[in-house]
Design a protein around this motif. Sequence first.
Motif, short mmCIF file in Angstrom:
data_model
loop_
_atom_site.label_atom_id
_atom_site.label_comp_id
_atom_site.label_asym_id
_atom_site.label_seq_id
_atom_site.Cartn_x
_atom_site.Cartn_y
_atom_site.Cartn_z
N ILE A 17 1.27 -1.31 0.15
CA ILE A 17 -0.26 0.42 -0.43
C ILE A 17 0.91 1.40 0.31
CG2 ILE A 17 -0.48 0.46 2.69
CD1 ILE A 17 -3.14 0.53 1.85
N TYR A 18 1.52 1.06 0.34
CA TYR A 18 2.72 2.40 0.43
C TYR A 18 3.28 2.56 -0.54
CZ TYR A 18 2.87 0.60 5.26
OH TYR A 18 2.19 0.57 6.90
N VAL A 25 -5.69 3.78 -5.10
CA VAL A 25 -6.27 4.19 -4.35
C VAL A 25 -7.60 4.80 -4.76
CG1 VAL A 25 -7.12 5.96 -2.62
CG2 VAL A 25 -3.59 5.71 -2.99
N ASP A 26 -7.50 5.12 -5.98
CA ASP A 26 -9.02 5.42 -6.75
C ASP A 26 -9.21 3.76 -6.87
OD1 ASP A 26 -10.86 6.89 -7.70
OD2 ASP A 26 -10.46 6.17 -10.07
N GLY A 51 -0.90 5.70 -1.64
CA GLY A 51 -1.35 5.20 -0.54
C GLY A 51 -0.13 5.70 1.03
N ARG A 52 0.89 6.18 0.85
CA ARG A 52 1.79 6.21 1.70
C ARG A 52 0.21 7.86 3.04
NH1 ARG A 52 8.07 6.47 2.27
NH2 ARG A 52 7.97 5.02 0.16
N GLU A 83 -6.47 -2.13 4.85
CA GLU A 83 -5.91 -2.39 3.86
C GLU A 83 -4.56 -2.68 4.33
OE1 GLU A 83 -5.38 -3.57 0.18
OE2 GLU A 83 -7.20 -3.58 0.95
N LYS A 84 -4.45 -1.97 5.42
CA LYS A 84 -2.24 -1.66 5.61
C LYS A 84 -2.26 -2.95 6.44
CE LYS A 84 0.71 1.01 8.60
NZ LYS A 84 0.66 -0.22 9.80
N LEU A 85 -3.38 -3.56 7.47
CA LEU A 85 -3.09 -4.98 7.74
C LEU A 85 -2.74 -5.71 6.85
CD1 LEU A 85 -2.51 -6.53 10.61
CD2 LEU A 85 -5.41 -6.73 10.58
N TYR A 86 -4.07 -6.31 5.21
CA TYR A 86 -2.98 -6.68 4.54
C TYR A 86 -1.70 -6.57 3.94
CZ TYR A 86 -8.50 -8.56 4.81
OH TYR A 86 -9.58 -9.04 5.71
#
Length: 102
Positions: A17-18, A25-26, A51-52, A83-86
């Motif tokens: 995600i970063y 993101v969209d 993402g960041r 999402e960050k966790l995944y």
Amino acid sequence: MATNVQEVYHVVSHRPIYFWSANDVDQWLRRKRPRFALKYAHFFLRHNVTGRVLVEMSDDDLREVGVENGDERQDLLLEIKKEKLYSDLDEFSKLRTQATGS
């Protein structure tokens, strides 16, 4: 029945995600919350939410971007945290696989 983290993450993205662009993101928002995307995607793009930036957003940040409804902000924050966790779990899994040579 536990779901393999990599299977779940693979559906979401191929990159952590970063490293997501504003367009990533969209696309994520359109997949995860299509109703919210109709209302807010243009705000995220206008503010160049990558993402960041996404993983660091707070309730106040979402309000500033244009998400006025408090319940919707909370729903979005929950989706962002998931999402960050995944993404983090997938990265840990990759590191563990590299470390064990499997």
